[in-house]
Design a protein around this motif. Structure first.
Motif, PDB file in Angstrom:
ATOM      1  N   GLY A   8       0.788  -1.225   0.000  1.00  0.00           N
ATOM      2  CA  GLY A   8       0.000   0.000   0.000  1.00  0.00           C
ATOM      3  C   GLY A   8       0.817   1.271   0.000  1.00  0.00           C
ATOM      4  O   GLY A   8       0.273   2.361  -0.174  1.00  0.00           O
ATOM      5  N   PRO A  11       0.955   3.219  -3.768  1.00  0.00           N
ATOM      6  CA  PRO A  11      -0.280   3.901  -4.178  1.00  0.00           C
ATOM      7  C   PRO A  11      -0.663   5.057  -3.256  1.00  0.00           C
ATOM      8  O   PRO A  11      -1.094   6.108  -3.734  1.00  0.00           O
ATOM      9  CB  PRO A  11      -1.350   2.806  -4.127  1.00  0.00           C
ATOM     10  CG  PRO A  11      -0.660   1.527  -4.024  1.00  0.00           C
ATOM     11  CD  PRO A  11       0.721   1.795  -3.547  1.00  0.00           C
ATOM     12  N   ARG A  82      -0.430  -7.477  -6.164  1.00  0.00           N
ATOM     13  CA  ARG A  82      -1.581  -7.320  -7.060  1.00  0.00           C
ATOM     14  C   ARG A  82      -2.889  -7.600  -6.311  1.00  0.00           C
ATOM     15  O   ARG A  82      -3.864  -6.860  -6.433  1.00  0.00           O
ATOM     16  CB  ARG A  82      -1.435  -8.231  -8.268  1.00  0.00           C
ATOM     17  CG  ARG A  82      -2.473  -8.019  -9.326  1.00  0.00           C
ATOM     18  CD  ARG A  82      -2.200  -8.798 -10.606  1.00  0.00           C
ATOM     19  NE  ARG A  82      -1.750 -10.158 -10.376  1.00  0.00           N
ATOM     20  CZ  ARG A  82      -0.551 -10.626 -10.720  1.00  0.00           C
ATOM     21  NH1 ARG A  82       0.324  -9.828 -11.293  1.00  0.00           N
ATOM     22  NH2 ARG A  82      -0.224 -11.884 -10.495  1.00  0.00           N
ATOM     23  N   TRP A  84      -3.476  -7.395  -3.030  1.00  0.00           N
ATOM     24  CA  TRP A  84      -3.746  -6.361  -2.032  1.00  0.00           C
ATOM     25  C   TRP A  84      -4.290  -5.105  -2.695  1.00  0.00           C
ATOM     26  O   TRP A  84      -5.247  -4.509  -2.215  1.00  0.00           O
ATOM     27  CB  TRP A  84      -2.477  -6.032  -1.244  1.00  0.00           C
ATOM     28  CG  TRP A  84      -2.765  -5.164  -0.069  1.00  0.00           C
ATOM     29  CD1 TRP A  84      -3.001  -5.567   1.199  1.00  0.00           C
ATOM     30  CD2 TRP A  84      -2.884  -3.731  -0.067  1.00  0.00           C
ATOM     31  NE1 TRP A  84      -3.262  -4.476   1.998  1.00  0.00           N
ATOM     32  CE2 TRP A  84      -3.190  -3.344   1.248  1.00  0.00           C
ATOM     33  CE3 TRP A  84      -2.763  -2.753  -1.039  1.00  0.00           C
ATOM     34  CZ2 TRP A  84      -3.377  -2.022   1.616  1.00  0.00           C
ATOM     35  CZ3 TRP A  84      -2.944  -1.420  -0.673  1.00  0.00           C
ATOM     36  CH2 TRP A  84      -3.249  -1.071   0.627  1.00  0.00           C
ATOM     37  N   ARG A  85      -3.666  -4.706  -3.787  1.00  0.00           N
ATOM     38  CA  ARG A  85      -4.095  -3.472  -4.448  1.00  0.00           C
ATOM     39  C   ARG A  85      -5.476  -3.616  -5.070  1.00  0.00           C
ATOM     40  O   ARG A  85      -6.262  -2.673  -5.061  1.00  0.00           O
ATOM     41  CB  ARG A  85      -3.062  -3.052  -5.491  1.00  0.00           C
ATOM     42  CG  ARG A  85      -1.809  -2.523  -4.822  1.00  0.00           C
ATOM     43  CD  ARG A  85      -0.767  -2.073  -5.797  1.00  0.00           C
ATOM     44  NE  ARG A  85       0.419  -1.617  -5.082  1.00  0.00           N
ATOM     45  CZ  ARG A  85       1.567  -1.382  -5.667  1.00  0.00           C
ATOM     46  NH1 ARG A  85       1.699  -1.539  -6.971  1.00  0.00           N
ATOM     47  NH2 ARG A  85       2.591  -0.977  -4.947  1.00  0.00           N
ATOM     48  N   ARG A  89      -8.554  -1.182  -3.771  1.00  0.00           N
ATOM     49  CA  ARG A  89      -8.584  -0.076  -4.739  1.00  0.00           C
ATOM     50  C   ARG A  89      -9.679   0.942  -4.449  1.00  0.00           C
ATOM     51  O   ARG A  89      -9.477   2.140  -4.634  1.00  0.00           O
ATOM     52  CB  ARG A  89      -8.684  -0.609  -6.158  1.00  0.00           C
ATOM     53  CG  ARG A  89      -9.978  -1.271  -6.479  1.00  0.00           C
ATOM     54  CD  ARG A  89     -10.031  -1.750  -7.926  1.00  0.00           C
ATOM     55  NE  ARG A  89     -11.124  -2.696  -8.050  1.00  0.00           N
ATOM     56  CZ  ARG A  89     -10.999  -3.895  -8.565  1.00  0.00           C
ATOM     57  NH1 ARG A  89      -9.846  -4.289  -9.026  1.00  0.00           N
ATOM     58  NH2 ARG A  89     -12.029  -4.687  -8.630  1.00  0.00           N
ATOM     59  N   LEU A  92      -8.544   3.127  -1.620  1.00  0.00           N
ATOM     60  CA  LEU A  92      -7.527   4.070  -2.096  1.00  0.00           C
ATOM     61  C   LEU A  92      -8.167   5.229  -2.860  1.00  0.00           C
ATOM     62  O   LEU A  92      -7.816   6.391  -2.652  1.00  0.00           O
ATOM     63  CB  LEU A  92      -6.512   3.343  -2.981  1.00  0.00           C
ATOM     64  CG  LEU A  92      -5.594   2.352  -2.282  1.00  0.00           C
ATOM     65  CD1 LEU A  92      -4.840   1.505  -3.302  1.00  0.00           C
ATOM     66  CD2 LEU A  92      -4.633   3.068  -1.363  1.00  0.00           C
TER      67      LEU A  92
END
Length: 184
Positions: A8, A11, A82, A84-85, A89, A92
């Motif tokens: 994290g 980002p 990948r 986790w994001r 998303r 975020l």
């Protein structure tokens, strides 16, 4: 484990930088100077807070790490980042939108806070890397426990860590990409 913490960081940092840069354009209610000064304070508080949060839990989990068994499922670094994001998303984007929206009240402060949170995650990953180097073991969270904890490497569902040799996998200590191929 450091890979999940570090996932994290980038980002949050980049979304914070973009939000702070864009947020410095409107004058806001407080004015740019106060907004930037408040943002700098929030950056430092956010970075320190995230970097120092739950260190006791991380240390206790690292101390009790068991050797990874044959049937433990451990993911590659790229797959973990990948996943986790993708799973976070919307959070975020919501944080980025809130940072942009706050610029009309306190210019650049929300974006600088978001960037500070990303910096704190990076600092925590560096600290975990030092912990891994000191113990000469890479620390891993089992995939099923990580999924149950909502992507938090020290969540309640994580009952322990698994350890492998320092050269195992495609991640270096601290969650960074391994620059040289792993020795097998």
């Amino acid at each position: 484990m450091a890979v999940v913490v570090r996932a994290g960081a980038a980002p949050l940092w980049w979304l914070g930088v973009v939000a702070a840069g864009t947020g410095a354009v409107p004058e806001g209610l407080t004015g740019r100077r106060i907004g930037v000064l408040a943002g700098a304070a929030l950056f430092l508080v956010g970075a320190a807070g995230v970097a120092l949060a739950r260190r006791g839990r991380y240390t206790a989990l690292a101390r009790g790490a068991a050797r990874a068994g044959r049937y433990d499922v451990l993911q590659d670094r790229a797959v973990t980042v990948r996943a986790w994001r993708r799973g976070h998303r919307w959070w975020l984007l919501l944080g980025w939108a809130a940072a942009l929206g706050s610029a009309f009240f306190v210019p650049a402060a929300g974006g600088m806070l978001l960037a500070g949170l990303g910096t704190g995650l990076r600092l925590k990953a560096v600290w975990l890397g030092r912990l891994e180097r000191a113990g000469q073991t890479l620390l891993w969270v089992r995939v099923d426990w990580l999924d149950r904890s909502g992507g938090r490497p020290a969540g309640k569902a994580v009952r322990g860590l698994r350890g492998t040799g320092i050269a195992a996998g495609d991640a270096a200590p601290g969650g960074a990409r391994r620059r040289t191929p792993a020795l097998v």
